[in-house]
Design a protein around this motif. Structure first.
Motif, PDB file in Angstrom:
ATOM      1  N   ASP A  32     127.784  58.714  32.920  1.00 59.33           N
ATOM      2  CA  ASP A  32     126.423  58.200  33.078  1.00 59.33           C
ATOM      3  C   ASP A  32     125.832  57.860  31.711  1.00 59.33           C
ATOM      4  O   ASP A  32     126.219  58.431  30.683  1.00 59.33           O
ATOM      5  CB  ASP A  32     125.538  59.209  33.797  1.00 59.33           C
ATOM      6  CG  ASP A  32     125.846  59.284  35.283  1.00 59.33           C
ATOM      7  OD1 ASP A  32     126.533  58.377  35.771  1.00 59.33           O
ATOM      8  OD2 ASP A  32     125.406  60.233  35.936  1.00 59.33           O
ATOM      9  N   VAL A  33     124.863  56.951  31.719  1.00 57.29           N
ATOM     10  CA  VAL A  33     124.319  56.432  30.462  1.00 57.29           C
ATOM     11  C   VAL A  33     122.797  56.333  30.555  1.00 57.29           C
ATOM     12  O   VAL A  33     122.251  55.981  31.607  1.00 57.29           O
ATOM     13  CB  VAL A  33     124.915  55.031  30.167  1.00 57.29           C
ATOM     14  CG1 VAL A  33     124.139  54.321  29.063  1.00 57.29           C
ATOM     15  CG2 VAL A  33     126.381  55.151  29.771  1.00 57.29           C
ATOM     16  N   ASP A  92     116.645  40.787  25.447  1.00 57.74           N
ATOM     17  CA  ASP A  92     117.960  40.273  25.064  1.00 57.74           C
ATOM     18  C   ASP A  92     118.822  41.370  24.445  1.00 57.74           C
ATOM     19  O   ASP A  92     120.038  41.439  24.703  1.00 57.74           O
ATOM     20  CB  ASP A  92     117.820  39.112  24.078  1.00 57.74           C
ATOM     21  CG  ASP A  92     117.297  37.846  24.740  1.00 57.74           C
ATOM     22  OD1 ASP A  92     117.504  37.691  25.962  1.00 57.74           O
ATOM     23  OD2 ASP A  92     116.666  37.018  24.046  1.00 57.74           O
ATOM     24  N   ASP A  93     118.214  42.219  23.644  1.00 57.28           N
ATOM     25  CA  ASP A  93     118.989  43.313  23.052  1.00 57.28           C
ATOM     26  C   ASP A  93     119.378  44.335  24.117  1.00 57.28           C
ATOM     27  O   ASP A  93     120.456  44.929  24.042  1.00 57.28           O
ATOM     28  CB  ASP A  93     118.204  43.990  21.927  1.00 57.28           C
ATOM     29  CG  ASP A  93     119.088  44.893  21.083  1.00 57.28           C
ATOM     30  OD1 ASP A  93     120.102  44.400  20.563  1.00 57.28           O
ATOM     31  OD2 ASP A  93     118.779  46.097  20.972  1.00 57.28           O
ATOM     32  N   LEU A  94     118.516  44.535  25.097  1.00 54.05           N
ATOM     33  CA  LEU A  94     118.865  45.413  26.212  1.00 54.05           C
ATOM     34  C   LEU A  94     120.082  44.854  26.950  1.00 54.05           C
ATOM     35  O   LEU A  94     120.985  45.607  27.338  1.00 54.05           O
ATOM     36  CB  LEU A  94     117.677  45.557  27.157  1.00 54.05           C
ATOM     37  CG  LEU A  94     117.911  46.358  28.442  1.00 54.05           C
ATOM     38  CD1 LEU A  94     118.400  47.778  28.147  1.00 54.05           C
ATOM     39  CD2 LEU A  94     116.645  46.396  29.291  1.00 54.05           C
ATOM     40  N   LYS A  95     120.130  43.542  27.147  1.00 52.38           N
ATOM     41  CA  LYS A  95     121.302  42.915  27.763  1.00 52.38           C
ATOM     42  C   LYS A  95     122.553  43.210  26.948  1.00 52.38           C
ATOM     43  O   LYS A  95     123.621  43.511  27.503  1.00 52.38           O
ATOM     44  CB  LYS A  95     121.108  41.402  27.862  1.00 52.38           C
ATOM     45  CG  LYS A  95     120.095  40.944  28.878  1.00 52.38           C
ATOM     46  CD  LYS A  95     119.986  39.413  28.853  1.00 52.38           C
ATOM     47  CE  LYS A  95     118.893  38.921  29.784  1.00 52.38           C
ATOM     48  NZ  LYS A  95     118.724  37.447  29.708  1.00 52.38           N
ATOM     49  N   ARG A 133     125.875  45.194  28.243  1.00 50.68           N
ATOM     50  CA  ARG A 133     127.229  44.620  28.191  1.00 50.68           C
ATOM     51  C   ARG A 133     128.189  45.557  27.475  1.00 50.68           C
ATOM     52  O   ARG A 133     129.327  45.779  27.908  1.00 50.68           O
ATOM     53  CB  ARG A 133     127.206  43.258  27.491  1.00 50.68           C
ATOM     54  CG  ARG A 133     126.654  42.125  28.346  1.00 50.68           C
ATOM     55  CD  ARG A 133     127.019  40.771  27.755  1.00 50.68           C
ATOM     56  NE  ARG A 133     126.424  40.598  26.434  1.00 50.68           N
ATOM     57  CZ  ARG A 133     125.244  40.019  26.209  1.00 50.68           C
ATOM     58  NH1 ARG A 133     124.518  39.575  27.235  1.00 50.68           N
ATOM     59  NH2 ARG A 133     124.784  39.885  24.992  1.00 50.68           N
ATOM     60  N   HIS A 134     127.720  46.145  26.378  1.00 47.93           N
ATOM     61  CA  HIS A 134     128.555  47.086  25.620  1.00 47.93           C
ATOM     62  C   HIS A 134     128.907  48.303  26.467  1.00 47.93           C
ATOM     63  O   HIS A 134     130.059  48.755  26.466  1.00 47.93           O
ATOM     64  CB  HIS A 134     127.821  47.526  24.356  1.00 47.93           C
ATOM     65  CG  HIS A 134     128.474  48.674  23.643  1.00 47.93           C
ATOM     66  ND1 HIS A 134     129.608  48.513  22.863  1.00 47.93           N
ATOM     67  CD2 HIS A 134     128.175  50.009  23.620  1.00 47.93           C
ATOM     68  CE1 HIS A 134     129.962  49.694  22.382  1.00 47.93           C
ATOM     69  NE2 HIS A 134     129.119  50.613  22.817  1.00 47.93           N
ATOM     70  N   VAL A 135     127.923  48.822  27.188  1.00 44.87           N
ATOM     71  CA  VAL A 135     128.156  49.995  28.034  1.00 44.87           C
ATOM     72  C   VAL A 135     129.200  49.694  29.102  1.00 44.87           C
ATOM     73  O   VAL A 135     130.124  50.475  29.341  1.00 44.87           O
ATOM     74  CB  VAL A 135     126.828  50.458  28.678  1.00 44.87           C
ATOM     75  CG1 VAL A 135     127.091  51.442  29.814  1.00 44.87           C
ATOM     76  CG2 VAL A 135     125.925  51.082  27.634  1.00 44.87           C
TER      77      VAL A 135
END
Length: 474
Positions: free
Chosen positions: A152-153, A187-190, A194-196
């Motif tokens: 979980d994250v 945009d940074d949340l996106k 994506r990284h997660v």
């Protein structure tokens, strides 16, 4: 074998501990980050000390002035007396305190009816009261049922309140699974999402944590964009409405767009009562990605406590697993009545009138400050941060400069303002945090702007003099 320590040894250990504590305090003093309780202003202007003169409030979170309103006090006392005179036998008569936690002797019909009313007001199926906003955030973030495989994250805005950060640290989630995204940057949340997804072996459950209105900057989160992104990616969102409650609501959505890129075109004339928060203003209380919201009563509501609004499952889970709720004595009856009366006042015509006063001051303050700061030219190191809310922050780089200017404002104009220093905010982003209230007067706001600009000018002249002196020495 048992360990036996002599009384002399115990005394030495105590002295050693106190010595280490003092070292920590000394280090903070050297760094200019030592906190201390300020002198309490007296009610009389006849004090011989300037520091105890009556001051003009530009620092408290009492946005609408209900905490200091005699009429509000009267309404609370009248409602409390009536409530106590009609208390049922089940509640065992009038009580000064709750006598225990909600799961033991501290529950009451008063608490349950208030929770039902708050759930209705915030358009959620259920609600649960907490002793403070800090307790509520600790409860929610520390108790969530993270999976045993650690996949979980949590993704938090980099500027969320300390209570949310500490709640995560108290929980069972691995710290390497806690991420931040750039403040208010969808945009940074996106990018983080994506990284997660790329770095996780399994599909993680993702929780995004934000505030509706940020306490140090005063700006508003792009909640609709974040919630829509969360829905698209299967994430859930928790929104802390501590500084949105009472200030924003369905009747003043236009105030949220002041000098802001926030898109409110689809949220005009939302209908309903005002003052119930930024989520209500943007009609987002029913958004499918919203897990729960936290509403704190120690700001615009002018009293104390908090409520978490969410699904029946969320609330039942918190009753079972939220340790600050399970193991704390419940709010006393007087607090419950105060909360009820605060909501009635915030949502009333009087609450609406006070909000209009506040946002009149916001516009006036920003116009005058921007005009004054622009006159300093490019050398000006002071910056008024963009904010449509009553929280207005002026960047004054450096702890010592920030402290000095606040002291100057207090001594010269009796303005009650405080420096927000690093490490509370990033180094170089130290600021004077100014709160505009319904109980302020127009002439006080004008005088504050004038005093701020004068103090900034003196500081710039001093800096130029020191720079010239240092060059001459070379």
């Amino acid at each position: 074998s048992s360990i036996i320590v002599s009384s002399r040894g115990l005394a030495y250990k105590k002295i050693e501990m106190e010595s280490r504590l003092q070292e920590c305090l000394d280090r903070r003093e050297r760094e200019g980050t030592l906190r201390s309780l300020m002198p309490i202003p007296t009610s009389s202007a006849a004090s011989a000390s300037t520091s105890t003169f009556p001051v003009i409030d530009f620092s408290s979170n009492d946005y609408l002035g209900f905490a200091r309103c005699p009429e509000q006090h009267h309404r609370v006392e009248s409602a409390y007396n009536q409530c106590m005179s009609t208390t049922s036998s089940h509640d065992q008569g009038p009580l000064l305190g709750a006598t225990g936690s909600r799961l033991l002797s501290g529950d009451s019909n008063l608490a349950r009816s208030l929770e039902a009313n708050l759930a209705h007001i915030h358009n959620r199926p259920a609600a649960l009261l907490f002793n403070s906003g800090y307790d509520a955030n600790l409860s929610v973030l520390s108790s969530l049922p993270y999976r045993d495989d650690g996949e979980d994250v949590i993704i938090m805005d980099e500027l969320v309140h300390n209570s949310l950060v500490m709640g995560v640290r108290m929980g069972r989630l691995k710290q390497e699974n806690v991420y931040t995204f750039q403040h208010n940057n969808v945009d940074d949340l996106k990018r983080v999402l994506r990284h997660v997804n790329k770095s996780s072996a399994a599909t993680p459950s993702v929780l995004i944590v934000i505030e509706s209105v940020y306490s140090m900057d005063g700006d508003i989160a792009p909640m609709e964009g974040i919630l829509d992104l969360a829905e698209h990616t299967g994430a859930a969102v928790i929104v802390d409405e501590a500084h949105g409650l009472g200030i924003f609501g369905r009747t003043n959505v236009n105030d949220m767009a002041l000098e802001s890129s926030l898109d409110i075109t689809s949220h005009q004339d939302n209908g309903g009562a005002g003052g119930t928060g930024a989520l209500a203003a943007l009609n987002l209380e029913h958004h499918p990605a919203l897990l729960c919201s936290v509403h704190t009563f120690g700001k615009a509501a002018g009293c104390h406590g908090a409520v978490v609004a969410g699904s029946n499952t969320i609330i039942s889970y918190l009753v079972n697993y939220a340790r600050p709720f399970v193991y704390s004595t419940a709010l006393p009856p007087h607090s419950l009545v105060s909360i009820q009366q605060s909501y009635e006042s915030m949502m009333s015509e009087e609450g609406e009138r006070r909000r209009k006063v506040v946002f009149h001051f916001v516009r006036m303050f920003r116009q005058e400050m921007k005009r004054g700061l622009s006159s300093f030219g490019k050398r000006c190191q002071f910056e008024l941060l963009p904010s449509p809310s009553p929280i207005q922050a002026v960047i004054v780089p450096g702890n010592s400069s920030c402290i000095s200017i606040c002291k100057d404002l207090r001594e010269v104009g009796r303005f009650d303002v405080y420096p927000i220093r690093s490490p509370t905010v990033p180094k170089g982003k130290e600021r004077i945090r100014i709160i505009l209230h319904a109980h302020n007067k127009e002439e006080e706001v004008h005088a504050l702007v004038k005093a701020l600009l004068s103090s900034f000018k003196r500081s710039m002249i001093f800096s130029d003099s020191m720079r010239s002196y240092n060059i001459a020495k070379l």
